[in-house]
Design an enzyme around this catalytic site. Sequence first.
Site: not given
Length: 217
Positions: A126-127, A157
């Site tokens: 993910c991030h 996002e």
Amino acid sequence: MTKKVLLVATSATEMNGHPTGLWLEELAAPYHVFQDAGVEPTIVSVKGGKVTLDQNSIPDGIPAEFQSVADMLEDTKALADVNVSDFAGVLFAGGHGPMVDFASNPVIAQLIHDTESHDGVVGAVCHGVGALVDVKKADGTYYVQGKNITGFTDEEEDMVKLTKYVPFLLESKLREQGAAFVAASAFADHVIVDGKLVTGQNPASSESTAKAMLELL
């Protein structure tokens, strides 16, 4: 000898005024995958000390199966105090916090280079894939250039309505730096493996990212 994997959590607590932190599942689920496979996981954070959880990752409180990991996050060792050569792999967990303190971080970049130098596995979900942003190779080119990579998409996002708070859009930034970004449907379990680099798109990809790393370990 038991293999060890380093799990890296963010130390960030806010992002342009928006409260953030670690997305618990993205560290806790891999922790159990590694532990159940006989690989020893060690949790660290960028600064050490208490890791703040993104409250959106625990809307109904901490799940019972993740409580033991959450307890470890009350006091973590700092990344700079760890000997990377002890670990066969490293996994960068997500939450929006990594957009603040993983990306463009020379300590994180060095960890990636050191892991690769001893033929270790680099994973991110993910991030947490933000750890790869702005990392450069010895020849000055971007680390992600030409690599098949996934991560939290611009579409995702937008769907979580945090586009205005992130310092940059992860997918767009990775594409700018030359990555061959591979996106699946929003919030689908999706993992990309390129050599010894493993990336997962979103929280649903947490376990799959760890399992793909296990195969390389």
